[in-house]
Write an enzyme that holds these catalytic residues in place. Structure first.
Site, PDB file in Angstrom:
ATOM      1  N   SER A 274      19.947 -18.881   4.108  1.00 45.29           N
ATOM      2  CA  SER A 274      19.107 -18.178   4.785  1.00 45.29           C
ATOM      3  C   SER A 274      18.534 -16.385   4.658  1.00 45.29           C
ATOM      4  O   SER A 274      18.224 -16.044   4.004  1.00 45.29           O
ATOM      5  CB  SER A 274      19.327 -18.498   6.324  1.00 45.29           C
ATOM      6  OG  SER A 274      18.684 -18.132   7.456  1.00 45.29           O
TER       7      SER A 274
ATOM      8  N   ASP B 194      18.885 -22.366   0.769  1.00 41.78           N
ATOM      9  CA  ASP B 194      17.811 -22.932   2.361  1.00 41.78           C
ATOM     10  C   ASP B 194      17.583 -21.787   2.857  1.00 41.78           C
ATOM     11  O   ASP B 194      17.083 -21.950   4.194  1.00 41.78           O
ATOM     12  CB  ASP B 194      19.376 -23.325   3.252  1.00 41.78           C
ATOM     13  CG  ASP B 194      17.960 -25.160   4.033  1.00 41.78           C
ATOM     14  OD1 ASP B 194      17.735 -25.401   3.339  1.00 41.78           O
ATOM     15  OD2 ASP B 194      18.408 -24.937   5.478  1.00 41.78           O
TER      16      ASP B 194
ATOM     17  N   HIS C  75      21.486 -26.169   8.294  1.00 45.59           N
ATOM     18  CA  HIS C  75      21.331 -25.216   7.533  1.00 45.59           C
ATOM     19  C   HIS C  75      21.985 -24.532   6.632  1.00 45.59           C
ATOM     20  O   HIS C  75      21.735 -24.422   5.735  1.00 45.59           O
ATOM     21  CB  HIS C  75      20.049 -24.657   8.374  1.00 45.59           C
ATOM     22  CG  HIS C  75      19.621 -23.621   8.565  1.00 45.59           C
ATOM     23  ND1 HIS C  75      19.383 -22.813   7.322  1.00 45.59           N
ATOM     24  CD2 HIS C  75      19.901 -22.217   8.442  1.00 45.59           C
ATOM     25  CE1 HIS C  75      18.853 -22.177   6.929  1.00 45.59           C
ATOM     26  NE2 HIS C  75      19.506 -21.397   8.188  1.00 45.59           N
TER      27      HIS C  75
END
Length: 347
Positions: free
Chosen positions: A157, A182, A309
Site C-alpha cells: 500500500s 496491492d 488488502h
C-alpha cells in the site's frame, strides 16, 4: 384418537430400578463424537501474540546527525535481504507471519515508518514520499554501511509507493528486486476522496488491546486472527486522558501528502531497472499504463485469491512462497543476481 401426551406419564411403580433407567444405560448415537475443545471466549481468542515467534530480534536504528530513530524487526541469517515497508497505519509487524517463513531462505528486515510503531522522529506527521524515501535509504545505510547486500524491496500500500520511489531514484546500487503489494495508481487516486470518511468511520477508541484486535478482524480489515494478534498492538497507543487505546499513526492529519504517494506511480514502477512483481487482491486494479506494461512483459503480476488488502497478513503462506519464488526465479543471491558459471563478487 388418544392424545400422545397420555403416553408420557410417569413409569409404573412395579418397574425395576434397572428397567426404570434405560436412558442412562443406553448410549446416544452421538456419544461416539469426540468432545469439542472448550470454546475460547472473546478475550482469549484475541490475546496479543509475541512477535518473537516469527522475527528473531528488534532494534532501534539511530540515524547519524539527526534525532530520527527507526525501529526494525529482523529475521534470518543468510541470503538476500527482503526489506519490508508497511502500509499507512500498519507497522513492521504487518510482515511478522510472513517473515517466519521467508527467514528460512532469506533475511528479512521490516521497519516502522516515522509516526508508526516504535519509531520516533522530529516530525511524525511528515509522511511526504520524499521524506519516507530518505528514511528508508538512511536506515539501509546505517544498518549495512557502504556495501549493502542484495536487497529486494517489498512494499504494501503506502509502503509500496515508497518502495517504487526508492527504486526509481536508483540510489540503491544493491537493489535486486521490487515487490509491490496491492497498490495501483488508478485505484489509489480514485479512492483518495473517500479516505477521510473511511478513517473517521472506523472505531477510534478501544477499552483494551484485545478489543482492537477483535474489531480489526470482525470489521474485515484483517482476515487472519493470528496476524492481527501480532501486528495490531504495535499500531496502538494508550491515551491517558481518555483512558483507552487509540491509533498511533495520525493519518487523518497527513492528507496533504496522500496525492504525492500515488501520482505517477505506474510510470515510476515500470521505469525501475530491476525485476518487478505486483501482487494484487483483485483483478480490476490495473490501470491503462500497467495493463500495457504487463502485456509487454515488463513485470510479473499475480492475483492472490481469498485475501483482503493486507495480503502479507491474510495469507502469509501464499505471500511468502510468492516472494521466495520471485527471488529464486530471478536468481537473486546475497550479493545480487547469480549466474551459473560466474564467480561471486569478492567482498
Amino acid at each position: 384418537m388418544e392424545s400422545s401426551s397420555s403416553h408420557l406419564g410417569s413409569l409404573p411403580e412395579d418397574v425395576s430400578e434397572d428397567q426404570a433407567r434405560p436412558q442412562e444405560n443406553q448410549k446416544s448415537v452421538f456419544a461416539s463424537k469426540p468432545n469439542r475443545p472448550p470454546t475460547l471466549n472473546s478475550s482469549q481468542k484475541y490475546l496479543p501474540l509475541d512477535w518473537l515467534g516469527y522475527f528473531d530480534q528488534e532494534e532501534d536504528i539511530s540515524i547519524p546527525n539527526s534525532n530520527e530513530v527507526f525501529h526494525v524487526y529482523t529475521a534470518g541469517k543468510e541470503g538476500p535481504v527482503v526489506f519490508c515497508l508497511h502500509g499507512g497505519g500498519y507497522s513492521g509487524l504487518s510482515f511478522a507471519l510472513s517473515a517466519g517463513i521467508i527467514k528460512e531462505k532469506a533475511r528479512v528486515v521490516a521497519m516502522d515508518f516515522r509516526g508508526h510503531g516504535k519509531s520516533s522522529s522530529e516530525n511524525d506527521l511528515d509522511l511526504s514520499v520524499e521524506t519516507m524515501c530518505n528514511d528508508v535509504l538512511a536506515v539501509i545505510k546505517t544498518m549495512f554501511g557502504d556495501s549493502p547486500p542484495a536487497i529486494v524491496l517489498v512494499g504494501h500500500s503506502m509502503g509500496g509507493s515508497v518502495a517504487v520511489h526508492v527504486a526509481a531514484k536508483r540510489a540503491l546500487p544493491s537493489l535486486a528486486g521490487l515487490v509491490v503489494v496491492d497498490v495501483v495508481e488508478g485505484t489509489a487516486m480514485a479512492s483518495l476522496i473517500h479516505m477521510q470518511k473511511i478513517l473517521s468511520n472506523r472505531m477510534q477508541h478501544f477499552p483494551s488491546i484485545e478489543k482492537a484486535i477483535e474489531w480489526s478482524v470482525k470489521a474485515g480489515s484483517l482476515r487472519n486472527v493470528d496476524s492481527a494478534r501480532v501486528s495490531i498492538p504495535s499500531t496502538l497507543t494508550y491515551d491517558d486522558s481518555k483512558k483507552c487505546y487509540t491509533y498511533r499513526a495520525k493519518l487523518e492529519q497527513t492528507e496533504q501528502y496522500w496525492k504525492s504517494w500515488y501520482e505517477g506511480l505506474s510510470e515510476k514502477f515500470l521505469s525501475c531497472p530491476v525485476p518487478k512483481l505486483l501482487l494484487l487482491a483483485g483483478t480490476d486494479r490495473l490501470d491503462r499504463t500497467l495493463t500495457i506494461g504487463q502485456m509487454q512483459g515488463k513485470f510479473q503480476m499475480v492475483v492472490v485469491r481469498h485475501t483482503g488488502h493486507a495480503i502479507q497478513e491474510d495469507v502469509p503462506d501464499d505471500f511468502s512462497n510468492l516472494i521466495l519464488n520471485f527471488i529464486s526465479r530471478n536468481r537473486i543471491g546475497p550479493h545480487g543476481v547469480e549466474i551459473p558459471g560466474l564467480r561471486k563478487p569478492q567482498q
